[in-house]
Every structure is written in structure tokens, then in C-alpha cells.
Design a protein around this motif. Sequence first.
Motif, mmCIF file in Angstrom:
data_model
loop_
_atom_site.group_PDB
_atom_site.id
_atom_site.type_symbol
_atom_site.label_atom_id
_atom_site.label_comp_id
_atom_site.label_asym_id
_atom_site.label_seq_id
_atom_site.Cartn_x
_atom_site.Cartn_y
_atom_site.Cartn_z
ATOM 1 N N SER A 186 0.832 -1.199 0.000
ATOM 2 C CA SER A 186 0.000 0.000 0.000
ATOM 3 C C SER A 186 0.868 1.251 0.000
ATOM 4 O O SER A 186 0.622 2.201 -0.757
ATOM 5 C CB SER A 186 -0.925 0.007 1.220
ATOM 6 N N GLY A 187 1.915 1.254 0.837
ATOM 7 C CA GLY A 187 2.806 2.407 0.890
ATOM 8 C C GLY A 187 3.524 2.658 -0.424
ATOM 9 O O GLY A 187 3.874 3.795 -0.752
ATOM 10 N N LEU A 188 3.734 1.586 -1.204
ATOM 11 C CA LEU A 188 4.403 1.705 -2.500
ATOM 12 C C LEU A 188 3.429 1.808 -3.659
ATOM 13 O O LEU A 188 3.847 2.017 -4.798
ATOM 14 C CB LEU A 188 5.322 0.500 -2.728
ATOM 15 N N PHE A 189 2.135 1.627 -3.375
ATOM 16 C CA PHE A 189 1.093 1.630 -4.411
ATOM 17 C C PHE A 189 1.519 0.714 -5.564
ATOM 18 O O PHE A 189 1.624 1.131 -6.717
ATOM 19 C CB PHE A 189 0.830 3.037 -4.918
ATOM 20 N N THR A 190 1.734 -0.558 -5.238
ATOM 21 C CA THR A 190 2.265 -1.506 -6.219
ATOM 22 C C THR A 190 1.321 -1.755 -7.384
ATOM 23 O O THR A 190 1.748 -2.239 -8.433
ATOM 24 C CB THR A 190 2.581 -2.845 -5.539
ATOM 25 N N SER A 191 0.046 -1.438 -7.233
ATOM 26 C CA SER A 191 -0.901 -1.646 -8.335
ATOM 27 C C SER A 191 -0.730 -0.613 -9.438
ATOM 28 O O SER A 191 -1.175 -0.830 -10.565
ATOM 29 C CB SER A 191 -2.342 -1.595 -7.811
ATOM 30 N N ALA A 192 -0.109 0.512 -9.113
ATOM 31 C CA ALA A 192 0.053 1.593 -10.084
ATOM 32 C C ALA A 192 1.347 1.428 -10.860
ATOM 33 O O ALA A 192 2.354 0.964 -10.330
ATOM 34 C CB ALA A 192 0.035 2.945 -9.377
ATOM 35 N N SER A 193 1.300 1.818 -12.124
ATOM 36 C CA SER A 193 2.480 1.711 -12.980
ATOM 37 C C SER A 193 2.598 2.961 -13.840
ATOM 38 O O SER A 193 1.694 3.284 -14.619
ATOM 39 C CB SER A 193 2.380 0.466 -13.869
ATOM 40 N N HIS A 194 3.727 3.674 -13.663
ATOM 41 C CA HIS A 194 4.012 4.857 -14.482
ATOM 42 C C HIS A 194 5.494 5.177 -14.362
ATOM 43 O O HIS A 194 6.079 5.034 -13.272
ATOM 44 C CB HIS A 194 3.176 6.058 -14.032
ATOM 45 N N LEU A 211 13.142 -7.898 -0.756
ATOM 46 C CA LEU A 211 12.201 -6.789 -0.898
ATOM 47 C C LEU A 211 12.821 -5.629 -1.676
ATOM 48 O O LEU A 211 12.167 -5.008 -2.528
ATOM 49 C CB LEU A 211 11.748 -6.309 0.490
ATOM 50 N N VAL A 212 14.091 -5.332 -1.403
ATOM 51 C CA VAL A 212 14.776 -4.259 -2.123
ATOM 52 C C VAL A 212 14.880 -4.594 -3.608
ATOM 53 O O VAL A 212 14.679 -3.732 -4.469
ATOM 54 C CB VAL A 212 16.172 -4.018 -1.518
ATOM 55 N N LEU A 213 15.180 -5.856 -3.916
ATOM 56 C CA LEU A 213 15.250 -6.263 -5.314
ATOM 57 C C LEU A 213 13.895 -6.103 -5.995
ATOM 58 O O LEU A 213 13.812 -5.629 -7.143
ATOM 59 C CB LEU A 213 15.720 -7.709 -5.423
ATOM 60 N N LEU A 214 12.826 -6.464 -5.314
ATOM 61 C CA LEU A 214 11.490 -6.328 -5.894
ATOM 62 C C LEU A 214 11.159 -4.867 -6.168
ATOM 63 O O LEU A 214 10.507 -4.538 -7.173
ATOM 64 C CB LEU A 214 10.446 -6.936 -4.957
ATOM 65 N N LEU A 215 11.629 -3.959 -5.292
ATOM 66 C CA LEU A 215 11.424 -2.534 -5.544
ATOM 67 C C LEU A 215 12.184 -2.079 -6.774
ATOM 68 O O LEU A 215 11.665 -1.304 -7.588
ATOM 69 C CB LEU A 215 11.889 -1.723 -4.322
ATOM 70 N N ARG A 216 13.405 -2.556 -6.928
ATOM 71 C CA ARG A 216 14.189 -2.186 -8.105
ATOM 72 C C ARG A 216 13.517 -2.692 -9.378
ATOM 73 O O ARG A 216 13.513 -2.009 -10.404
ATOM 74 C CB ARG A 216 15.596 -2.764 -7.984
ATOM 75 N N VAL A 217 12.937 -3.873 -9.289
ATOM 76 C CA VAL A 217 12.223 -4.424 -10.441
ATOM 77 C C VAL A 217 11.033 -3.529 -10.788
ATOM 78 O O VAL A 217 10.802 -3.199 -11.961
ATOM 79 C CB VAL A 217 11.765 -5.870 -10.147
ATOM 80 N N LEU A 218 10.275 -3.113 -9.773
ATOM 81 C CA LEU A 218 9.134 -2.224 -10.022
ATOM 82 C C LEU A 218 9.591 -0.889 -10.592
ATOM 83 O O LEU A 218 8.950 -0.329 -11.490
ATOM 84 C CB LEU A 218 8.363 -1.997 -8.721
#
Length: 526
Positions: A349-357, A381-388
Motif C-alpha cells: 500500500s505504501g508503495l502503491f504496487t498496483s500503479a504503474s508509471h 524486498l529491495v530487489l522487488l522494488l528495483r524491479v518495479l
Amino acid sequence: MARASMSRRDSSGSGSAIPHSVGGAGANVGPGGLDYQIGTLGGLGTEAEAEAQLITRERARLRELINWGQSLPKAWDVIDVAAESRIGKQVRGVGKGKGKAVSTLNTNAANTTSTPTPTLKDVTKGCKKVVIIGIHGWFPGAVMRSMLGEPTGTSPKFVNMMEQALEEFQSTHGIKFDKVTKIPLEGEGTIERRVERLYTNLLSNKAWVDDLHNAEVIFVATHSQGSVVSTHLLDRLIRDRHIRTAKNAASEPLSDLGVSLVPLPPQRVCCLCLCGIHLGPLRYLSSSSLLQPYIQYFESTAARELFEFQNTESDVSKAYVKALQNVVHHETKMVYVASLNDQVVPIYSGLFTSASHPLILRALYIDGDAYNSSDFLTNLLVLLLRVLNCGLSDSGLLAHLSEVTAGSLNGIGHSTAYEELSSFSLAVNYLFLANIGTEDHPELMVESFNASNEMNDYEIPWALRDLIADEKVAYYFSKEITQLRDAFREWHPKTTILRDIKRKLQPIQRLPTTSTPGTANSASKL
């Protein structure tokens, strides 16, 4: 972004070589012989065409991998180095063919001192007037404050922290801002009521409005529910043209009393959202028996509204997405920072992972007292953020891992992120040290999400497999994935929940020990 070299092969020359003797002098042309040989040639031609098509597809695939991320914002220093490299190649190319050009360059070099004086770059690109808007989050009632702590992170706190980050930036880069205006906005209630109140308060202060109009850079710093409020406020300021953008600025010169005035350039805007409640609070908060004594928390209209964001199909969520679409359409940079030890807002939720831009940058605040930086789960988790951040999918892993990393209800993870200066420095660096990527970005995309739907943790191994099997992830992050595989054996979680998660993530050990293709490119700057 890294570039890989590929040997070029003419598709017309691919395939098996055709002997010169076929059909020529001395060829054995008996009954049916010529037809047989012509049929053989036809087979070779088909094989050559198939190989050529395969090579073409492979080239296209590699080209797509290499050129991935071109629409994303890039650091100015990376762009400058690439530009200098191109200029250097052009100069060397000219020097080889034209002596006169070389002579001119040599003459210029002779007129300079042996130790040239370094020229300091203006990393602000001429933007020296700054406005900082601070917007606080939702204030709980007295009973909830005894559990969550006093709401010390008010709007003045945010503007002061952002001002400190700007002072640090000035010291680091040897620049000086002409003016920094602080605008702390306060007002409680539901989101719609808060937006109306804050907008009115802002416009009622003429000095603030004048500085807002004259500013070249605008920062918004906010927290929790304020993240949604701030997005709506930015949307309204842009629509009413109190904020100038490349898309809403006047295209024709302004005139007053017969004097032609050049329109002011677009303003650069960045919104820092700390522990934003984009997809609602933790799912179990609305049904936890531990919270029954604090039922007034859920009876509050403003508090109840927060849980509506758990479903992207709710009216408040749809209105929020519409506002965010307009904000990023007008090239506002969004920075979403989640806390690893948040007791209210899950990471997804804090990262709003559903949104993409492309203009959304995500980061994770890690409390050193709660987590070790070498911990396997932290690095995953850090790797997943970099992927996003690269515009790729995390295969839903962040949503699965968010609740197991949530802080205890008596913790302080929800408010510690805004006590960290680097949270604000990230927004400052993102605005000044990176461009906006391509000028024609795709529209904001938001995937459907509903936190009330029970998650099946047995999907975790499949989500991990999908992540690793993604061609782009493997190309750019194979080195990090291999490091995670090696670190898995050293991960010894202490809680039952984390031990169960470890069992579900265990398939990562089945990765081969040899390097995956793309390892050399995993450090690419996108």
C-alpha cells in the motif's frame, strides 16, 4: 543503460553453402537428377529462410532487452557521460580524416593551462526559487493516540525536513537557492473536506500564492492519508493553472498594456509520499480482536474512509486514481516510500504496487533496529522494488510478503520514516538529478486490487518462479538473484510466520550455480 554489441549477419547469406558444381559443368544430370538437385536446393533455401527468421527474431528480442527502460527517468550525469562519449567519438572520427580540424583542436589545447580550472555545473538547471508544501496525515482520536503515539509529524515538521534536505543539497553541490518558501497546510477530516479546506487556506494567503506562481520548483511532502489528499490538491492546482506545466502553460506570449511578455517556463514538481495509504491499511486491522476496545477508530468517518482504499473499485479509490492520472500526465514526479516495520500501512500500500508509471519512484525505509541490512528477506524486498522501478512486474511477491513484515501494533514504524532526512533527500535528488525520461509517457495504469480477498501463500513459489523466469528480470538482475540464492542458506528466521515463508521461498536454491545470461548487464543504470 548498458549496450551490448551484436555481430551483424546478413540474412541473405545465412544457411548452408551451395556447392558451385550443382547445375554447372560436370554435374551429373541423369534421368531425374536435375529435378532431384533442384529439390535439394529448395530444401536448403527453406532452411536458410528459417534460420534467417530465427536470427531476425533473436535480434529483435535482444534489441528489446537492451533498449528496455528508455522511457524511464535517467540521472543527468549518466546522460552527460553518454553525450560526452558521443562527442568524443565524433571528434576522433573527424581528426582521422581532416587535418585542419585536428590542427584547430591542437591550437586550442595549446592556449589552455596544463591544469584547467574545473567548471561547476548548475545541477538545478537554473531553478533557484523553491516552494515546499507540507501536508500532515490523518490524526487519530485520543484513544488511538495512546496506541499509535501522538501525531508529531505535522505539516511544519515535513517542510522543515525538506528544507534541511535542500540545505544539504546546496552544500553538496555548491549551489545556492534564491528563495525557499515554506507552506505548511493543516486541516482534518475526510479527504474531500481536507482538500477543500487546504485549497482555500492556500489561496487565502496572497504571499503564498505569489511565491507559488513565481516558483521554479515545487515540493510536496506528506504522510499516510495526506498522500491521497496531496495528490487531489496537486490535481486541483494544476487544473486551475496555479501550477504551470508543459501541458497547461500558455502556448502564446502574454501581453499586457501592449507589452509582449514571454510566458514563464513550466515548473518542476515532486511529491514525496511517506507511508501513503494508497491501497488502505493492513487488511486484518478492521477485524482484529485486539482492536475492539478502540472501535471508535472505525466509527470515525475519516478513519472508515481509509479502509475503502483497500478496494480499487471503490468510489474514493477511483477518484484518487483519476487525480493521480492527471498529476503524472502533467509530469509530476511521485516518490512513494514505505516502511518495513509499519504497523498500519502494508508495504504494497505504501508503495502503491498496483500503479504503474515511469515517473513513480519507490523506496523502502528500513529501520536498522528492526532489520539487518544483510537479511535475505530485506534484500529480496529491495530487489522487488528495483524491479518495479524498472517498469517490470514483481509477480505479486510484495503483496504476499507485506503482512509478514508488518510491525507490531505498539511499534512506531508508521512514523519513523519522516524522522529520516534521507527520505526527503531522495525526493530532492530525484527532482534535480534526473530528467523525466521521454516526453510522451504512457497513461497511468492501475491493476485491480482488493485487500479483503484472502491471499493464498502457496502462490509464493509460483510467483518467485515467474519473477526469475521473466526475461528482462533475468537480463538485468541475474547477479542479484544469484546473490540471493547464495544468501538463502544463511537466513535463519526466528518467528513461525517467517519460517513458513522461508519454506515457500526455498525453490530459489534450485537455481543453477552457473551465471545466468545477462549477469554482466545487471548493473545497468536505467
